[in-house]
Design a protein around this motif. Structure first.
Motif, mmCIF file in Angstrom:
data_model
loop_
_atom_site.group_PDB
_atom_site.id
_atom_site.type_symbol
_atom_site.label_atom_id
_atom_site.label_comp_id
_atom_site.label_asym_id
_atom_site.label_seq_id
_atom_site.Cartn_x
_atom_site.Cartn_y
_atom_site.Cartn_z
ATOM 1 N N ARG A 31 0.835 -1.217 0.000
ATOM 2 C CA ARG A 31 0.000 0.000 0.000
ATOM 3 C C ARG A 31 0.859 1.253 0.000
ATOM 4 N NH1 ARG A 31 -5.598 -0.499 2.111
ATOM 5 N NH2 ARG A 31 -5.467 1.723 2.496
ATOM 6 N N GLU A 32 1.923 1.178 0.796
ATOM 7 C CA GLU A 32 2.811 2.335 0.868
ATOM 8 C C GLU A 32 3.454 2.601 -0.496
ATOM 9 O OE1 GLU A 32 5.948 2.006 3.853
ATOM 10 O OE2 GLU A 32 7.174 3.265 2.535
ATOM 11 N N LEU A 75 0.940 4.228 -2.652
ATOM 12 C CA LEU A 75 0.786 5.632 -2.312
ATOM 13 C C LEU A 75 1.935 6.457 -2.900
ATOM 14 C CD1 LEU A 75 -0.439 7.955 -0.471
ATOM 15 C CD2 LEU A 75 1.553 7.425 0.934
ATOM 16 N N ARG A 76 3.162 5.941 -2.692
ATOM 17 C CA ARG A 76 4.321 6.676 -3.197
ATOM 18 C C ARG A 76 4.215 6.870 -4.707
ATOM 19 N NH1 ARG A 76 8.852 6.841 0.382
ATOM 20 N NH2 ARG A 76 8.450 5.715 2.310
ATOM 21 N N LYS A 77 3.772 5.819 -5.394
ATOM 22 C CA LYS A 77 3.652 5.948 -6.846
ATOM 23 C C LYS A 77 2.536 6.928 -7.198
ATOM 24 C CE LYS A 77 5.058 2.805 -9.702
ATOM 25 N NZ LYS A 77 5.152 1.580 -10.519
ATOM 26 N N ALA A 78 1.435 6.885 -6.439
ATOM 27 C CA ALA A 78 0.312 7.774 -6.743
ATOM 28 C C ALA A 78 0.729 9.234 -6.597
ATOM 29 C CB ALA A 78 -0.868 7.470 -5.827
ATOM 30 N N ILE A 79 1.521 9.538 -5.565
ATOM 31 C CA ILE A 79 1.879 10.945 -5.393
ATOM 32 C C ILE A 79 3.035 11.347 -6.289
ATOM 33 C CG2 ILE A 79 1.021 11.082 -3.028
ATOM 34 C CD1 ILE A 79 3.877 10.989 -2.085
ATOM 35 N N GLY A 80 3.527 10.432 -7.101
ATOM 36 C CA GLY A 80 4.467 10.866 -8.136
ATOM 37 C C GLY A 80 5.830 10.206 -8.133
ATOM 38 N N ALA A 81 6.041 9.160 -7.287
ATOM 39 C CA ALA A 81 7.321 8.459 -7.348
ATOM 40 C C ALA A 81 7.368 7.668 -8.637
ATOM 41 C CB ALA A 81 7.456 7.528 -6.151
ATOM 42 N N LYS A 82 8.497 7.728 -9.315
ATOM 43 C CA LYS A 82 8.642 6.962 -10.553
ATOM 44 C C LYS A 82 9.080 5.540 -10.195
ATOM 45 C CE LYS A 82 9.882 10.937 -13.329
ATOM 46 N NZ LYS A 82 10.248 11.936 -12.301
ATOM 47 N N ARG A 103 11.627 3.987 -11.084
ATOM 48 C CA ARG A 103 13.048 3.884 -10.733
ATOM 49 C C ARG A 103 13.328 4.416 -9.325
ATOM 50 N NH1 ARG A 103 13.413 7.708 -14.856
ATOM 51 N NH2 ARG A 103 13.780 9.836 -14.131
ATOM 52 N N ILE A 127 11.335 3.965 -6.746
ATOM 53 C CA ILE A 127 10.976 2.838 -5.878
ATOM 54 C C ILE A 127 12.054 1.759 -5.950
ATOM 55 C CG2 ILE A 127 9.240 1.053 -5.451
ATOM 56 C CD1 ILE A 127 8.119 3.780 -4.927
ATOM 57 N N PRO A 144 -0.099 1.085 -9.183
ATOM 58 C CA PRO A 144 -0.490 1.886 -8.021
ATOM 59 C C PRO A 144 -1.945 1.667 -7.606
ATOM 60 C CG PRO A 144 -0.039 3.281 -9.929
ATOM 61 C CD PRO A 144 0.457 1.915 -10.260
ATOM 62 N N ILE A 145 -2.838 1.475 -8.577
ATOM 63 C CA ILE A 145 -4.252 1.317 -8.220
ATOM 64 C C ILE A 145 -4.441 0.044 -7.410
ATOM 65 C CG2 ILE A 145 -6.590 1.072 -9.133
ATOM 66 C CD1 ILE A 145 -5.470 2.467 -11.688
ATOM 67 N N LEU A 153 -2.767 0.233 -3.961
ATOM 68 C CA LEU A 153 -3.504 1.026 -2.975
ATOM 69 C C LEU A 153 -4.693 0.263 -2.404
ATOM 70 C CD1 LEU A 153 -3.444 4.551 -4.599
ATOM 71 C CD2 LEU A 153 -2.662 3.985 -2.302
ATOM 72 N N LEU A 202 -3.597 7.723 -12.903
ATOM 73 C CA LEU A 202 -3.121 6.437 -12.412
ATOM 74 C C LEU A 202 -3.482 5.347 -13.402
ATOM 75 C CD1 LEU A 202 -4.148 6.747 -8.659
ATOM 76 C CD2 LEU A 202 -1.846 6.885 -9.615
ATOM 77 N N ASP A 204 6.555 7.461 -16.759
ATOM 78 C CA ASP A 204 7.390 8.435 -16.053
ATOM 79 C C ASP A 204 6.876 9.857 -16.237
ATOM 80 O OD1 ASP A 204 8.951 6.505 -15.033
ATOM 81 O OD2 ASP A 204 10.765 7.000 -16.166
ATOM 82 N N ALA A 233 3.960 10.292 -14.007
ATOM 83 C CA ALA A 233 4.388 10.478 -12.616
ATOM 84 C C ALA A 233 4.829 11.916 -12.399
ATOM 85 C CB ALA A 233 5.526 9.516 -12.284
ATOM 86 N N ARG A 264 1.747 14.015 -12.109
ATOM 87 C CA ARG A 264 1.076 13.761 -10.825
ATOM 88 C C ARG A 264 1.742 14.544 -9.706
ATOM 89 N NH1 ARG A 264 0.720 8.204 -12.311
ATOM 90 N NH2 ARG A 264 2.405 7.606 -10.931
ATOM 91 N N ILE A 265 3.092 14.549 -9.746
ATOM 92 C CA ILE A 265 3.801 15.180 -8.645
ATOM 93 C C ILE A 265 3.642 16.703 -8.662
ATOM 94 C CG2 ILE A 265 6.134 15.593 -9.562
ATOM 95 C CD1 ILE A 265 7.099 14.093 -7.059
ATOM 96 N N PHE A 323 -3.593 13.765 -4.044
ATOM 97 C CA PHE A 323 -4.599 12.736 -3.770
ATOM 98 C C PHE A 323 -4.965 12.693 -2.293
ATOM 99 C CE2 PHE A 323 -2.675 11.102 -7.633
ATOM 100 C CZ PHE A 323 -3.767 10.593 -8.315
ATOM 101 N N TYR A 340 10.119 13.296 -3.558
ATOM 102 C CA TYR A 340 10.158 12.801 -4.942
ATOM 103 C C TYR A 340 10.249 13.935 -5.945
ATOM 104 C CZ TYR A 340 9.277 8.268 -2.983
ATOM 105 O OH TYR A 340 9.412 7.120 -2.278
#
Lengths: 407, 232
Positions: free
Chosen positions: A313-314, A317-324, A326, A328, A400-401, A404, B54, B75, B78, B81-82, B87, B110
């Protein structure tokens, strides 16, 4: 993502579950420590074998008589029993072969040696002064005998430290002491320095006397037990060995090698054989230890996979808020490399300590080499990447979906 | 700011086809407060995933700030999104055993924002949601549900996104706390001009929005301005 953040995230992730991180790291610590300690034991053994052989003399060729056979018979009486080597052979070798720096003929036998009521049975070697240089004999006190002693068949002797311990345990200055060898009085000229070695072929348990004296009073024969030869250059060893063989074939009137009444032994061959044995030994120990390292690595992979699942889940979340992906991947890879790297550092310490303790309390000779430290450092970091890559990739590829929604 | 043209999303599972979105078209202006309503299984979550980049639609085009985002790589998505989207989830999704401050700063990590600037932005965001300063260094699992959701909103705000997507933000909260959270959204929308898209199945919650879109079976069945905006 900044590098400092990566380190910080890793620190948080690893300290969140200290026991698990610690136990996983322990696997690597044990793996690396056993690699370091085992290789140290192997290399220690190799070094002590090489040292012992080197102490006999480097660039050394030893010519010994072959097996004696009665005329027309084929019953061998064993290597070295033949009386085929003579002083003339030794002179001829010294005269006719190029590239030799010294030639020392010798006879030897075991005799009872007596002094002041103590006695011991030891090996007595009759030889020429050149022997000291050829066989790396150095003096602790007094001096080796000279050509003049040999020329007049002087009854003088140089004794090894083990003989001194038997005969004169409390004396410090031995020069001028009398010993009796085979019932004949000899005057002690000096004491050789300790060379090490133990058991049967200790070069410390020996008495040296002049060659002509030994031939006249002890062996009563003019055949030699051995001719020791030093070659001036390592590269000339094989050539010198072949030259000596052909010279002796000619002098002894022999035609083919089956009838050879002598053997030429090459010191470097002996060193090579011994080294290859201990190298195999080192390799075997290293391989056994390496298995535990691989097991440790699998432990890392296991933990990382568990972590990825736990933190699904974490990650989502990280991917949803914009972590790419790479970001992760880097994060999980750094986590596993940090584990193996720290484990490697601790493991090297523990391995080194183990080797030191083995030397101290179990008198196993060990030698921790820089190369084995560098190697295990590299291997442990490599294991982190190798066994961390798959879990990290799995984390990076999570949708990510779905992540989550993961329960 | 958002323009959706004929967006469809079809999930294929072997031979089964599930139509989650079926030709949805609508647009959202900057600074709007929009609620998307519908029963569960109506496709509103899928719509939110598509709007939040997403998920990508099976067909149709989605323009975000005039840019067709259906053709971008993962990418690139992403990256958008950032910078543009914040969200807020039903289950808060805070990092466990991590301080409030660090949770709020997570998007900035990030984004690569320098350290010094991060705490400034995080403090600003926490103040905007009226989160008590005395709890800024508490761990996320020491907070009540309402507090967690406010931290989550602060996290969504911290990188100053133009669009905030909230998926059932009051679903795990009691009515009173839910009202407080909705008040926070309302305030952000009115005072800071963030565009807020709220996904909910509760009519009471949808009434905070200026405009309500109702979705059923993947289709938009109604789209009208809310004349009876609930005040916070």
């Amino acid at each position: 993502m900044l590098f400092i953040d990566l380190i910080q995230e890793t620190y948080i992730a690893l300290t969140t579950n200290k026991v698990r991180s610690g136990l996983t790291m322990l696997g690597i610590v044990i793996g690396i420590a056993s690699v370091i300690a085992m290789i140290a034991v192997g290399q220690g053994a190799q070094k002590s074998v090489e040292d012992r052989i080197q102490s006999i003399g480097s660039n050394l060729l030893m010519i010994r008589p072959g097996a004696a056979r009665s005329p027309g018979q084929t019953v061998s009486q064993g290597q070295g029993s033949s009386t085929s080597l003579s002083l003339e052979d030794a002179d001829a070798i010294g005269r006719e072969i190029d590239g030799l720096s010294a030639v020392a003929p010798s006879v030897s036998g075991n005799y009872q040696v007596v002094a002041d009521g103590s006695n011991t049975r030891t090996s007595v070697t009759g030889t020429l002064p050149a022997y000291a240089a050829v066989r790396n004999v150095s003096m602790d006190s007094g001096s080796f005998f000279t050509e003049a002693h040999d020329a007049r068949r002087a009854k003088v002797a140089v004794i090894g430290p083990d003989v001194r311990d038997e005969l004169f345990p409390d004396e410090t200055d031995l020069t001028g002491k009398k010993i009796r060898i085979n019932g004949i009085d000899f005057t002690v000229l000096g004491l050789t320095a300790t060379k090490g070695g133990s058991g049967m072929d200790s070069s410390d348990d020996v008495v040296y006397v002049p060659l002509s004296t030994a031939m006249q009073y002890l062996t009563g024969s003019d055949s030699l037990s051995m001719i020791s030869v030093t070659v001036s250059d390592q590269a000339l060893m094989d050539q010198a060995s072949a030259d000596i063989s052909s010279l002796l074939f000619e002098r002894h009137g022999l035609s083919d090698s089956d009838t050879a009444d002598f053997r030429v032994m090459n010191q470097s061959d002996i060193v090579e054989t011994a080294s290859s044995v201990t190298e195999t030994f080192t390799l075997l120990l290293g391989a056994v230890a390496g298995i535990s390292l691989v097991v440790g690595g699998i432990g890392i992979m296991n933990m990382m996979l568990t972590t990825v699942t736990e933190r699904t889940r974490e990650i989502g979340l990280r991917k949803a808020i914009g972590a790419k992906g790479r970001d992760i991947r880097k994060q999980f890879l750094v986590e596993s490399v940090a584990l193996t790297f720290l484990g490697g550092v601790v493991g090297i310490g523990v391995g080194w300590l183990t080797a030191t303790l083995l030397t101290k309390f179990a008198s196993v000779s060990t030698s921790v080499s820089t190369s084995s430290v560098v190697l295990s450092f590299g291997v442990s970091a490599g294991i982190g990447i190798l066994f961390g890559y798959y879990p990290a990739r799995r984390a990076a590829r999570l949708n990510p979906i779905e992540a989550l929604r993961y329960e | 700011m958002i323009e959706c043209r004929n967006i469809s999303k079809i999930y294929r599972n072997g031979d089964n086809e599930t139509v989650a979105l079926d030709g949805a078209s609508f647009s959202v202006r900057d600074g709007e407060f929009l609620a998307i309503m519908g029963p569960s299984g109506s496709g509103k979550s899928t719509l939110m995933n598509v709007l939040g980049l997403l998920d990508s639609p099976s067909s149709g085009t989605y323009f975000l700030d005039g840019r067709d985002v259906s053709v971008l790589s993962e990418d690139e998505l992403a990256e958008i999104r950032i910078r543009k989207i914040g969200f807020v989830f039903q289950s808060f999704n805070l990092l466990p055993r991590t301080s409030v401050m660090r949770n709020v700063m997570l998007p900035l990590i990030y984004e690569g924002v320098p350290h010094a600037r991060r705490s400034e932005l995080a403090e600003e965001a926490l103040r905007a949601v009226e989160f008590p300063e005395s709890r800024w260094n508490h761990l996320s699992n020491q907070l009540s549900g309402g507090q967690m959701q406010r931290v989550a909103i602060a996290r969504a705000l911290v990188n100053a996104p133009s669009l905030i997507l909230a998926d059932e933000p009051t679903g795990n909260l009691d009515t009173k706390t839910g009202e407080l959270v909705m008040a926070a959204f309302r305030k952000l929308n009115l005072e800071k001009g963030h565009t807020v898209i709220l996904i909910t199945h509760e009519h009471d919650i949808a009434r905070y929005a200026d405009r309500i879109i109702t979705v059923r079976d993947g289709r938009i069945v109604s789209d009208f301005p809310n004349r009876d905006v609930r005040s916070a």
